[in-house]
Design a protein around this motif. Structure first.
Motif, short mmCIF file in Angstrom:
data_model
loop_
_atom_site.label_atom_id
_atom_site.label_comp_id
_atom_site.label_asym_id
_atom_site.label_seq_id
_atom_site.Cartn_x
_atom_site.Cartn_y
_atom_site.Cartn_z
N LYS A 246 0.82 -1.22 0.00
CA LYS A 246 0.00 0.00 0.00
C LYS A 246 0.85 1.27 0.00
N ILE A 247 1.83 1.36 0.93
CA ILE A 247 2.54 2.63 1.11
C ILE A 247 4.05 2.50 0.94
N GLY A 248 4.56 1.31 0.59
CA GLY A 248 6.00 1.15 0.39
C GLY A 248 6.74 0.86 1.68
N CYS A 249 8.06 0.63 1.56
CA CYS A 249 8.87 0.29 2.72
C CYS A 249 10.34 0.62 2.45
N SER A 250 11.15 0.53 3.50
CA SER A 250 12.59 0.76 3.42
C SER A 250 13.30 -0.51 3.88
N ILE A 251 14.36 -0.88 3.17
CA ILE A 251 15.20 -2.02 3.55
C ILE A 251 16.43 -1.48 4.27
N MET A 252 16.71 -2.02 5.46
CA MET A 252 17.84 -1.57 6.25
C MET A 252 18.77 -2.75 6.51
N ARG A 261 32.61 -14.77 16.97
CA ARG A 261 33.44 -13.99 16.03
C ARG A 261 33.00 -14.18 14.59
N ARG A 262 31.72 -14.46 14.40
CA ARG A 262 31.19 -14.56 13.05
C ARG A 262 30.66 -13.21 12.61
N SER A 263 30.86 -12.89 11.36
CA SER A 263 30.37 -11.63 10.79
C SER A 263 28.95 -11.87 10.25
N ILE A 264 27.99 -11.19 10.83
CA ILE A 264 26.58 -11.37 10.47
C ILE A 264 26.04 -10.07 9.91
N CYS A 265 25.23 -10.17 8.86
CA CYS A 265 24.57 -9.00 8.29
C CYS A 265 23.06 -9.21 8.39
N ASN A 266 22.40 -8.39 9.17
CA ASN A 266 20.94 -8.46 9.34
C ASN A 266 20.25 -7.54 8.35
N PHE A 267 19.10 -7.96 7.88
CA PHE A 267 18.28 -7.15 6.98
C PHE A 267 16.90 -6.98 7.60
N LEU A 268 16.48 -5.73 7.72
CA LEU A 268 15.19 -5.39 8.31
C LEU A 268 14.37 -4.57 7.32
N VAL A 269 13.06 -4.63 7.46
CA VAL A 269 12.16 -3.87 6.59
C VAL A 269 11.32 -2.96 7.48
N ASN A 270 11.28 -1.69 7.10
CA ASN A 270 10.59 -0.68 7.91
C ASN A 270 9.55 0.05 7.08
N GLU A 302 14.65 -8.26 -4.28
CA GLU A 302 13.87 -9.19 -5.11
C GLU A 302 12.84 -9.94 -4.26
N LYS A 303 13.22 -10.32 -3.02
CA LYS A 303 12.28 -11.01 -2.15
C LYS A 303 11.17 -10.09 -1.66
N VAL A 304 11.53 -8.87 -1.34
CA VAL A 304 10.51 -7.92 -0.87
C VAL A 304 9.65 -7.42 -2.03
N ARG A 305 10.18 -7.47 -3.23
CA ARG A 305 9.57 -7.01 -4.49
C ARG A 305 9.91 -5.54 -4.70
N GLU A 306 10.48 -5.26 -5.86
CA GLU A 306 10.99 -3.93 -6.16
C GLU A 306 9.92 -2.86 -6.10
N GLU A 307 8.70 -3.17 -6.54
CA GLU A 307 7.65 -2.15 -6.55
C GLU A 307 7.24 -1.72 -5.15
N ASN A 308 7.62 -2.49 -4.10
CA ASN A 308 7.27 -2.13 -2.72
C ASN A 308 8.37 -1.35 -2.02
N VAL A 309 9.58 -1.34 -2.58
CA VAL A 309 10.74 -0.74 -1.92
C VAL A 309 10.93 0.70 -2.38
N VAL A 310 11.06 1.61 -1.40
CA VAL A 310 11.30 3.02 -1.70
C VAL A 310 12.79 3.33 -1.62
N GLN A 311 13.47 2.82 -0.58
CA GLN A 311 14.89 3.12 -0.39
C GLN A 311 15.59 1.97 0.31
N VAL A 312 16.90 1.98 0.19
CA VAL A 312 17.77 1.02 0.88
C VAL A 312 18.71 1.83 1.77
N VAL A 313 18.76 1.47 3.05
CA VAL A 313 19.57 2.21 4.03
C VAL A 313 20.65 1.27 4.55
#
Length: 485
Positions: A246-252, A261-270, A302-313
């Motif tokens: 409906k209103i889009g989202c941001s990927i962080m 000592r493992r390097s982890i990268c978390n992805f959140l949607v706001n 691609e998983k969130v779908r490009e048409e729903n994503v406004v920005q990547v932070v």
């Protein structure tokens, strides 16, 4: 019909009462104390022992105390109600519960009698003769007086039954809370977990189930209910996905290193509905080059779908910045936005790297804190002069810990100077060491404290903005530009 039955019962009660009063009102009645050894009909007396050579005193069976009161106070002693009598500390639980149940039954019976009498008093069709009898019989020996002034009469807070139930629940609640607290202590669960709303919901459902609840097994927690919770979480995620459309989202994205000592990268949607954890990637096995970072971000989009994503932070590091430019080149509808907190932290790092007064002052401050906190005796001495406060405190934000430490040093300036001029310091072995004398000279140098003030004046405004943008309490973009100006 209902009122007629009540009147008959009340007349029978008055006849019995008149007969009793006429019997006790004879010219030479034989007076017998109700707590005398031959006149004890209450079941509470079975827990007492007669005292030899004294017919007025008895001894408790459980705590061996001697008393001369009535059975009323003695049953309060056994029931541990803390009313009219101190509780018995040695009474068995089954006896205490038995006495409390008797109190409840007596209170319920008394309450029923009070309601019957009140219903008769309030009836508009009473017989005039009954009204006259009631007025004559009122006195200190009547049931009306007992129900009005007695121990279990109703009050502004409720009936006697409610009071007993509250008493039982209060003791039961204390036992429950103690067991819950003991579970927290035994399992080393953080105390702030009780503030979580799920904790209150859990206890509410346990209370609704009642006694006899069989707790979940280890396998239930690990497998059965975990699968159900995953399913429930995925259902909640579907609600968020509907809002993304409906209103889009941001990927962080946020990188961190765990205890292994493992390097982890978390992805959140706001989005305005809230922030949800989407997925995490273990990046320990490859180098986070711009191409690799762009590949990860592209897969998430691609998983969130490009048409729903406004920005990547993400971070403002060189590789993430290059990856962001590559991503928006591939997907024209997106924007790449650097993390505001990371940008401000870079600005503060530039203060330390490129301004000589900042670099020198921070180096001296680190020398002081490192020297003190690497020696147990100095830590103890420090806390005596600072009244338990530390030079290094946990930061509210993940960044700017250097300037927060400078702020602590400035606040504890007087305590530090007092410590390094005290007899405790002069009599210690540290005063004869070269490092100890160097730290002492730094603390007693007035120029050092002036430089701390200069550094804080330059940095604290940025630290204030950093706290705002790195806080999880409310969105920061509405005021970030004003605060930066």
């Amino acid at each position: 019909m209902f009122e007629f039955i009540l009147d008959d019962k009340f007349q029978d009660y008055l006849l019995i009462l008149d007969k009793k009063m006429s019997t006790t009102g004879s010219s030479n009645p034989k007076v017998t104390r109700k707590n005398a050894s031959g006149n004890r009909y209450d079941m509470g007396w079975q827990y007492t022992i007669d005292v030899e050579n004294n017919s007025r005193k008895v001894q408790y069976k459980f705590c061996s105390k001697i008393f001369s009161g009535g059975i009323f106070r003695f049953k309060h002693h056994l029931a541990c109600t803390h009313k009219n009598m101190e509780p018995c500390l040695k009474v068995p639980d089954d006896t205490r519960k038995e006495i409390l149940e008797i109190w409840v039954k007596n209170a319920e019976a008394t309450e029923r009698k009070r309601k019957i009498i009140n219903s008769i008093d309030d009836s508009e069709n009473k017989n005039d003769e009954i009204q006259q009898v009631i007025s004559k019989q009122k006195g200190k020996n009547t049931m009306d007086t007992f129900m009005t002034k007695g121990k279990w009469s109703s009050s502004a807070t409720g009936s006697g039954q409610t009071t007993i139930n509250q008493m039982l629940k209060r003791e039961l609640r204390e036992d429950c809370c103690q067991q819950i607290a003991r579970f927290f202590y035994a399992c080393a669960i953080p105390f702030n977990c009780v503030k979580h709303p799920e904790f209150a919901k859990m206890l509410e459902l346990v209370g609704k189930f009642g006694s006899g609840l069989k707790p979940p097994s280890y396998h239930d927690i690990r497998v059965k209910y975990l699968k159900k919770e995953v399913t429930h979480t995925m259902e909640l995620l579907e609600e968020y996905k509907a809002e993304w459309k409906k209103i889009g989202c941001s990927i962080m994205s946020d990188g961190w290193i765990d205890k292994k000592r493992r390097s982890i990268c978390n992805f959140l949607v706001n989005n305005p509905k809230g922030t949800v954890f989407f997925t995490s990637i273990d990046t320990s096995d490859f180098s986070k080059t711009a191409d690799k970072v762009c590949e990860m971000l592209d897969a998430i989009v691609e998983k969130v779908r490009e048409e729903n994503v406004v920005q990547v932070v993400n971070d403002n590091a060189a590789n993430y910045k290059a990856a962001g430019e590559m991503l928006i080149e591939k997907r024209k509808r997106l924007y790449w936005t650097p993390c505001a907190a990371h940008c401000i932290d870079f600005m503060l790092e530039d203060f330390e790297k490129k301004l000589k007064v900042h670099a020198t002052t921070i180096r001296k401050a680190r020398r002081i804190s490192t020297y003190i906190y690497s020696r147990t005796l100095l830590i103890s001495m420090l806390r005596q002069f600072t009244k338990g406060r530390d030079l290094i405190r946990p930061a509210i934000t993940r960044f700017a810990t250097t300037y927060l430490t400078l702020s602590c040093l400035s606040e504890l300036k007087g305590a530090l100077m007092t410590m390094f001029t005290s007899n405790s310091w002069k009599s210690s072995r540290f005063v004869s060491q070269q490092d100890g004398r160097r730290v002492q000279q730094t603390v007693l140098d007035s120029r050092f404290w002036k430089n701390i003030i200069r550094c804080l004046k330059a940095a604290l405004l940025l630290v204030k903005v950093l706290r705002l943008v790195d806080s999880d309490e409310k969105p920061a973009m509405g005021f970030i530009y004003v605060e930066m100006d």
